[in-house]
Design a protein around this motif. Sequence first.
Motif, short mmCIF file in Angstrom:
data_model
loop_
_atom_site.label_atom_id
_atom_site.label_comp_id
_atom_site.label_asym_id
_atom_site.label_seq_id
_atom_site.Cartn_x
_atom_site.Cartn_y
_atom_site.Cartn_z
N ALA A 149 0.82 -1.21 0.00
CA ALA A 149 0.00 0.00 0.00
C ALA A 149 0.86 1.26 0.00
N GLN A 150 2.06 1.18 0.50
CA GLN A 150 2.97 2.34 0.52
C GLN A 150 4.40 1.84 0.30
N SER A 151 5.25 2.75 -0.08
CA SER A 151 6.64 2.37 -0.29
C SER A 151 7.20 1.74 0.99
N THR A 152 7.93 0.59 0.79
CA THR A 152 8.35 -0.18 1.95
C THR A 152 9.75 -0.74 1.71
N VAL A 153 10.51 -0.84 2.84
CA VAL A 153 11.82 -1.49 2.83
C VAL A 153 11.63 -2.87 3.45
N PHE A 154 11.87 -3.93 2.65
CA PHE A 154 11.72 -5.29 3.14
C PHE A 154 13.12 -5.86 3.49
N ILE A 155 13.15 -6.59 4.61
CA ILE A 155 14.40 -7.24 5.02
C ILE A 155 14.11 -8.71 5.28
N ALA A 156 15.14 -9.56 5.09
CA ALA A 156 14.97 -11.00 5.25
C ALA A 156 14.88 -11.39 6.72
N SER A 157 15.55 -10.67 7.64
CA SER A 157 15.53 -11.01 9.07
C SER A 157 15.89 -9.77 9.89
N GLU A 158 15.70 -9.90 11.20
CA GLU A 158 16.00 -8.78 12.09
C GLU A 158 17.50 -8.47 12.14
N ASP A 159 18.31 -9.44 11.74
CA ASP A 159 19.75 -9.18 11.74
C ASP A 159 20.11 -8.03 10.80
N LEU A 160 19.23 -7.75 9.83
CA LEU A 160 19.50 -6.69 8.87
C LEU A 160 18.83 -5.37 9.26
N ARG A 161 18.36 -5.26 10.50
CA ARG A 161 17.64 -4.06 10.93
C ARG A 161 18.53 -2.81 10.82
N ALA A 162 19.76 -2.88 11.26
CA ALA A 162 20.63 -1.71 11.21
C ALA A 162 20.88 -1.28 9.76
N THR A 163 21.05 -2.27 8.87
CA THR A 163 21.26 -1.94 7.46
C THR A 163 19.99 -1.33 6.86
N ALA A 164 18.83 -1.89 7.22
CA ALA A 164 17.56 -1.38 6.70
C ALA A 164 17.30 0.04 7.19
N ASP A 165 17.69 0.34 8.42
CA ASP A 165 17.49 1.70 8.94
C ASP A 165 18.27 2.72 8.10
N LEU A 166 19.50 2.37 7.73
CA LEU A 166 20.28 3.30 6.90
C LEU A 166 19.67 3.43 5.50
N VAL A 167 19.20 2.32 4.95
CA VAL A 167 18.56 2.38 3.63
C VAL A 167 17.31 3.26 3.69
N ALA A 168 16.48 3.06 4.69
CA ALA A 168 15.23 3.81 4.82
C ALA A 168 15.48 5.30 4.97
N SER A 169 16.48 5.66 5.80
CA SER A 169 16.76 7.08 5.98
C SER A 169 17.37 7.71 4.74
N THR A 170 18.08 6.91 3.96
CA THR A 170 18.74 7.46 2.77
C THR A 170 17.72 7.73 1.66
#
Length: 207
Positions: free
Chosen positions: A159-180
Amino acid sequence: MSKADYPYPEDEFDAISPDAPTGVHRAPRSTWSKWWPFLVVLVVVPALAWGVVTFLSRTGNLPGDASQPQGGTSGEVQEPPADDPATDGAEDPATDGAEEQPTPAPEETVEAPQPVLTTPVRVLNGARVAGLAAEVAGQLETAGFTDVTPDNATGSLPAQSTVFIASEDLRATADLVASTVNVPTIVVDAQRAGTGVSVVLVTDPRG
């Protein structure tokens, strides 16, 4: 034996010189020779006594001197004996009534997870804006990501633009992607994320 009973005739040895003393006797003693021992006692003994008293008074060891503390001379500080019962068992005022507190164990410092810039990132354009995926991918590469792939989105879209990650281990990487890329929504979905991170754009995040 008297002279009358002496049976032998007198000879020259029996003649007595008129200058020789007759009989056993001593010359009479003078008055000075009689009194000088007493004078010595009367003068020397008091002088010696005065000298002894003067010496003891100077050293502070005069017997019977009440002004001197017992066990030492004036100026000496009497230290209590090491096993003085008055000091045995005395508590340190700094610790009186206070129990020794255990030293707390140092807290272990837990480092926050850091983003992994080598993580594969796919940018999928579902907004039907030409060149959007490539431009967003360029932003991620500028941020330091080394494995970024732009492409078009297929299948159902969120329904809205979303950053998908395979597991919680990638949370820190996803946070940087989302903010960028200015996409705040992050969802754990291994099927959509694939082996790393997937950014599905349904609108233009550039505003």
